[in-house]
Motif scaffolding. Structure first.
Motif, mmCIF file in Angstrom:
data_model
loop_
_atom_site.group_PDB
_atom_site.id
_atom_site.type_symbol
_atom_site.label_atom_id
_atom_site.label_comp_id
_atom_site.label_asym_id
_atom_site.label_seq_id
_atom_site.Cartn_x
_atom_site.Cartn_y
_atom_site.Cartn_z
ATOM 1 N N ARG A 14 0.810 -1.221 0.000
ATOM 2 C CA ARG A 14 0.000 0.000 0.000
ATOM 3 C C ARG A 14 0.833 1.257 0.000
ATOM 4 O O ARG A 14 0.301 2.349 -0.067
ATOM 5 C CB ARG A 14 -0.911 0.007 1.226
ATOM 6 N N HIS A 15 2.129 1.106 0.162
ATOM 7 C CA HIS A 15 3.024 2.266 0.181
ATOM 8 C C HIS A 15 2.588 3.261 1.255
ATOM 9 O O HIS A 15 2.560 4.455 1.048
ATOM 10 C CB HIS A 15 3.085 2.926 -1.196
ATOM 11 N N GLN A 16 2.216 2.718 2.419
ATOM 12 C CA GLN A 16 1.753 3.570 3.511
ATOM 13 C C GLN A 16 2.898 3.927 4.438
ATOM 14 O O GLN A 16 3.925 3.279 4.459
ATOM 15 C CB GLN A 16 0.651 2.876 4.296
ATOM 16 N N VAL A 28 7.866 3.923 1.591
ATOM 17 C CA VAL A 28 8.526 3.689 0.309
ATOM 18 C C VAL A 28 7.928 4.646 -0.710
ATOM 19 O O VAL A 28 6.711 4.845 -0.759
ATOM 20 C CB VAL A 28 8.322 2.230 -0.165
ATOM 21 N N GLU A 29 8.783 5.249 -1.501
ATOM 22 C CA GLU A 29 8.321 6.053 -2.642
ATOM 23 C C GLU A 29 9.262 5.814 -3.806
ATOM 24 O O GLU A 29 10.342 5.253 -3.639
ATOM 25 C CB GLU A 29 8.193 7.528 -2.282
ATOM 26 N N TRP A 30 8.844 6.209 -4.977
ATOM 27 C CA TRP A 30 9.635 6.005 -6.180
ATOM 28 C C TRP A 30 10.132 7.339 -6.708
ATOM 29 O O TRP A 30 9.378 8.317 -6.743
ATOM 30 C CB TRP A 30 8.797 5.290 -7.247
ATOM 31 N N ASN A 35 13.050 4.221 -9.620
ATOM 32 C CA ASN A 35 13.632 3.325 -8.629
ATOM 33 C C ASN A 35 13.016 3.554 -7.255
ATOM 34 O O ASN A 35 12.773 4.693 -6.858
ATOM 35 C CB ASN A 35 15.148 3.526 -8.550
ATOM 36 N N PRO A 36 12.777 2.460 -6.496
ATOM 37 C CA PRO A 36 12.193 2.592 -5.162
ATOM 38 C C PRO A 36 13.203 3.121 -4.150
ATOM 39 O O PRO A 36 14.399 2.837 -4.240
ATOM 40 C CB PRO A 36 11.775 1.163 -4.813
ATOM 41 N N ARG A 37 12.678 3.894 -3.192
ATOM 42 C CA ARG A 37 13.508 4.465 -2.145
ATOM 43 C C ARG A 37 12.790 4.315 -0.812
ATOM 44 O O ARG A 37 11.581 4.495 -0.730
ATOM 45 C CB ARG A 37 13.754 5.943 -2.419
ATOM 46 N N PHE A 56 14.958 -4.351 -2.190
ATOM 47 C CA PHE A 56 14.074 -5.272 -1.498
ATOM 48 C C PHE A 56 13.383 -4.552 -0.352
ATOM 49 O O PHE A 56 13.964 -3.671 0.275
ATOM 50 C CB PHE A 56 14.863 -6.469 -0.953
ATOM 51 N N CYS A 57 12.152 -4.939 -0.057
ATOM 52 C CA CYS A 57 11.409 -4.348 1.058
ATOM 53 C C CYS A 57 12.108 -4.714 2.359
ATOM 54 O O CYS A 57 12.419 -5.880 2.595
ATOM 55 C CB CYS A 57 9.974 -4.876 1.057
ATOM 56 N N PRO A 58 12.348 -3.734 3.240
ATOM 57 C CA PRO A 58 13.030 -4.028 4.504
ATOM 58 C C PRO A 58 12.161 -4.808 5.492
ATOM 59 O O PRO A 58 12.672 -5.350 6.457
ATOM 60 C CB PRO A 58 13.365 -2.640 5.056
#
Length: 71
Positions: A14-16, A28-30, A35-37, A56-58
């Motif tokens: 959900r990128h919350q 997380v945002e792009w 690229n994801p950050r 990778f997701c932490p």
């Protein structure tokens, strides 16, 4: 189970914004390059925004997909 088969966690699905018990927000945002950050921000004294490039997701370890760059 392979990373591709894992269900996304709330952070990468959900990128919350999430908050730790010590008051640090992270999300997380792009970037413009797609690229994801991982962004972190502390809410107490001496806080500040930090941004890390990630693959990778932490939280769940799922590979983060690159989004198409904004053009």
């Amino acid at each position: 189970m392979k990373n591709q088969e894992k269900r996304p966690c709330p952070l990468c699905e959900r990128h919350q914004r999430m908050e730790t018990t010590s008051g640090m927000l992270f999300w997380v945002e792009w970037g413009e390059d797609g690229n994801p950050r991982l962004c972190t921000d502390t809410l107490h004294d001496g806080g500040g925004l930090n941004v890390l490039c990630i693959d990778f997701c932490p939280i769940c370890g799922r590979e983060m997909e690159k989004q198409e760059a904004l053009g």
